[in-house]
Design a protein around this motif. Structure first.
Motif, PDB file in Angstrom:
ATOM      1  N   UNK A   1     -21.499  69.298 -35.710  1.00  0.00           N
ATOM      2  CA  UNK A   1     -20.219  69.669 -35.118  1.00  0.00           C
ATOM      3  C   UNK A   1     -19.149  69.991 -36.135  1.00  0.00           C
ATOM      4  N   UNK A   2     -19.555  70.413 -37.337  1.00  0.00           N
ATOM      5  CA  UNK A   2     -18.584  70.672 -38.405  1.00  0.00           C
ATOM      6  C   UNK A   2     -18.156  72.135 -38.499  1.00  0.00           C
ATOM      7  N   UNK A   3     -18.613  72.974 -37.570  1.00  0.00           N
ATOM      8  CA  UNK A   3     -18.217  74.380 -37.574  1.00  0.00           C
ATOM      9  C   UNK A   3     -19.038  75.269 -38.482  1.00  0.00           C
ATOM     10  N   UNK A   4     -20.053  74.711 -39.173  1.00  0.00           N
ATOM     11  CA  UNK A   4     -20.878  75.561 -40.041  1.00  0.00           C
ATOM     12  C   UNK A   4     -21.820  76.407 -39.181  1.00  0.00           C
ATOM     13  N   UNK A   5     -22.114  77.601 -39.663  1.00  0.00           N
ATOM     14  CA  UNK A   5     -22.914  78.562 -38.904  1.00  0.00           C
ATOM     15  C   UNK A   5     -24.397  78.369 -39.159  1.00  0.00           C
ATOM     16  N   UNK A   6     -25.189  78.534 -38.115  1.00  0.00           N
ATOM     17  CA  UNK A   6     -26.652  78.560 -38.210  1.00  0.00           C
ATOM     18  C   UNK A   6     -27.110  79.885 -37.609  1.00  0.00           C
ATOM     19  N   UNK A   7     -28.190  80.423 -38.119  1.00  0.00           N
ATOM     20  CA  UNK A   7     -28.630  81.740 -37.677  1.00  0.00           C
ATOM     21  C   UNK A   7     -29.882  81.717 -36.827  1.00  0.00           C
ATOM     22  N   UNK A   8     -30.096  82.820 -36.121  1.00  0.00           N
ATOM     23  CA  UNK A   8     -31.326  83.019 -35.353  1.00  0.00           C
ATOM     24  C   UNK A   8     -31.692  84.492 -35.414  1.00  0.00           C
ATOM     25  N   UNK A   9     -32.946  84.774 -35.144  1.00  0.00           N
ATOM     26  CA  UNK A   9     -33.465  86.141 -35.114  1.00  0.00           C
ATOM     27  C   UNK A   9     -34.036  86.418 -33.731  1.00  0.00           C
ATOM     28  N   UNK A  10     -34.175  87.686 -33.407  1.00  0.00           N
ATOM     29  CA  UNK A  10     -34.920  88.134 -32.232  1.00  0.00           C
ATOM     30  C   UNK A  10     -35.685  89.369 -32.671  1.00  0.00           C
TER      31      UNK A  10
ATOM     32  N   UNK B   1     -19.483  60.488 -27.431  1.00  0.00           N
ATOM     33  CA  UNK B   1     -18.602  60.065 -26.343  1.00  0.00           C
ATOM     34  C   UNK B   1     -17.153  60.190 -26.804  1.00  0.00           C
ATOM     35  N   UNK B   2     -16.292  60.631 -25.914  1.00  0.00           N
ATOM     36  CA  UNK B   2     -14.884  60.807 -26.251  1.00  0.00           C
ATOM     37  C   UNK B   2     -14.571  62.153 -26.882  1.00  0.00           C
ATOM     38  N   UNK B   3     -15.588  63.025 -26.975  1.00  0.00           N
ATOM     39  CA  UNK B   3     -15.398  64.351 -27.563  1.00  0.00           C
ATOM     40  C   UNK B   3     -15.913  65.423 -26.614  1.00  0.00           C
ATOM     41  N   UNK B   4     -15.466  66.637 -26.839  1.00  0.00           N
ATOM     42  CA  UNK B   4     -15.993  67.804 -26.137  1.00  0.00           C
ATOM     43  C   UNK B   4     -16.430  68.798 -27.209  1.00  0.00           C
ATOM     44  N   UNK B   5     -17.553  69.479 -26.963  1.00  0.00           N
ATOM     45  CA  UNK B   5     -18.068  70.440 -27.932  1.00  0.00           C
ATOM     46  C   UNK B   5     -17.713  71.867 -27.546  1.00  0.00           C
ATOM     47  N   UNK B   6     -17.439  72.673 -28.555  1.00  0.00           N
ATOM     48  CA  UNK B   6     -17.177  74.105 -28.354  1.00  0.00           C
ATOM     49  C   UNK B   6     -18.253  74.864 -29.126  1.00  0.00           C
ATOM     50  N   UNK B   7     -19.165  75.480 -28.376  1.00  0.00           N
ATOM     51  CA  UNK B   7     -20.280  76.220 -28.957  1.00  0.00           C
ATOM     52  C   UNK B   7     -19.924  77.701 -28.985  1.00  0.00           C
ATOM     53  N   UNK B   8     -19.988  78.314 -30.162  1.00  0.00           N
ATOM     54  CA  UNK B   8     -19.691  79.737 -30.314  1.00  0.00           C
ATOM     55  C   UNK B   8     -20.962  80.458 -30.732  1.00  0.00           C
TER      56      UNK B   8
ATOM     57  N   UNK C   1     -19.398  72.107 -24.159  1.00  0.00           N
ATOM     58  CA  UNK C   1     -20.465  71.113 -24.011  1.00  0.00           C
ATOM     59  C   UNK C   1     -19.838  69.735 -23.831  1.00  0.00           C
ATOM     60  N   UNK C   2     -20.254  69.034 -22.789  1.00  0.00           N
ATOM     61  CA  UNK C   2     -19.771  67.678 -22.535  1.00  0.00           C
ATOM     62  C   UNK C   2     -20.461  66.704 -23.483  1.00  0.00           C
ATOM     63  N   UNK C   3     -19.945  65.491 -23.537  1.00  0.00           N
ATOM     64  CA  UNK C   3     -20.561  64.457 -24.368  1.00  0.00           C
ATOM     65  C   UNK C   3     -22.013  64.257 -23.940  1.00  0.00           C
ATOM     66  N   UNK C   4     -22.888  64.082 -24.918  1.00  0.00           N
ATOM     67  CA  UNK C   4     -24.308  63.889 -24.646  1.00  0.00           C
ATOM     68  C   UNK C   4     -25.153  64.717 -25.593  1.00  0.00           C
ATOM     69  N   UNK C   5     -26.455  64.749 -25.308  1.00  0.00           N
ATOM     70  CA  UNK C   5     -27.404  65.495 -26.131  1.00  0.00           C
ATOM     71  C   UNK C   5     -27.758  66.798 -25.431  1.00  0.00           C
TER      72      UNK C   5
ATOM     73  N   UNK D   1     -20.833  74.906 -33.864  1.00  0.00           N
ATOM     74  CA  UNK D   1     -20.310  73.897 -32.947  1.00  0.00           C
ATOM     75  C   UNK D   1     -19.126  73.211 -33.597  1.00  0.00           C
ATOM     76  N   UNK D   2     -18.039  73.093 -32.841  1.00  0.00           N
ATOM     77  CA  UNK D   2     -16.901  72.291 -33.278  1.00  0.00           C
ATOM     78  C   UNK D   2     -16.640  71.231 -32.215  1.00  0.00           C
ATOM     79  N   UNK D   3     -16.114  70.096 -32.636  1.00  0.00           N
ATOM     80  CA  UNK D   3     -15.853  68.972 -31.739  1.00  0.00           C
ATOM     81  C   UNK D   3     -14.361  68.687 -31.675  1.00  0.00           C
TER      82      UNK D   3
END
Length: 202
Positions: free
Chosen positions: A34-43, A70-77, A132-136, A169-171
């Motif tokens: 959740x530190x905002x670092x980017x990860x890549x994917x291919x198609x 718990x106590x956080x919300x995730x923002x997935x970009x 993304x709500x708290x959880x896995x 992902x940022x929290x």
């Protein structure tokens, strides 16, 4: 090979090579922090397993494990990279989170970005922001629209069926209910005092 086929192959090869350089650890590091670092994917639906699903550099289906405390919300970009024009469907396990927005076809605009931050700032590129709500969570995706090119020989549209993209992902902490209640109570008292004062002087 026809010139368009050579061009398409060259663009795919360039995209795959740059993705490998930029996101060399994408297939090894499937945990998205959740530190905002980017990860890549291919198609690449042109190679085995001939799928539009996100894959790593070795064409293995790729998913990202995300934990929102718990106590956080995730923002997935999620953002398209390489040549603009691709769109993605983003999944959390079997649940559909949503699709990235529409994009300008790369053949028309010639938009080319290999930096996630620059692609995010470029309106030609498809992107999506999901909460993304708290959880896995297990995040995966697939390409639902591919950049296409017009074959000058016959005027037919040729789809590349290949892409690269990135996600991060940022929290953010969720405000405590007691603080929200105190804020609302204070605001209510202020409105009451102002109204009472205006009635007294009005």
């Amino acid at each position: 090979m026809r010139p368009t086929t050579v061009r398409t192959y060259a663009l795919r090869t360039l995209s795959a090579a740059l993705a490998a350089l930029l996101f060399a650890n994408a297939h090894a590091a499937t945990t998205l922090n959740g530190d905002g670092s980017w990860a890549g994917f291919n198609v690449d639906a042109n190679l085995p397993p001939y799928s539009f699903a996100w894959v790593d550099d070795e064409a293995a289906t790729l998913s990202f494990s995300v934990t929102v405390p718990a106590g956080f919300v995730g923002r997935l970009t999620v953002v398209d990279l390489g040549i603009s024009g691709d769109q993605f469907r983003v999944m959390d396990g079997a649940a559909w989170l949503g699709d990235t927005g529409t994009a300008v076809n790369g053949d028309v605009a010639g938009a080319l970005q290999f930096s996630a931050e620059q692609a995010l700032a470029d309106s030609a590129f498809s992107r999506g922001i999901f909460t993304l709500a708290a959880g896995t969570h297990t995040i995966s995706g697939l390409m639902i629209k591919s950049t296409s090119f017009i074959d000058p020989a016959n005027g037919n549209s040729l789809s590349t069926d290949a892409s690269i993209g990135a996600l991060n992902l940022t929290l953010s902490p969720v405000p405590e209910p007691s603080k929200s209640a105190s804020l609302l109570a204070g605001l209510g008292m202020l409105v009451w005092a102002l109204r009472r004062n205006s009635l007294r002087h009005g």
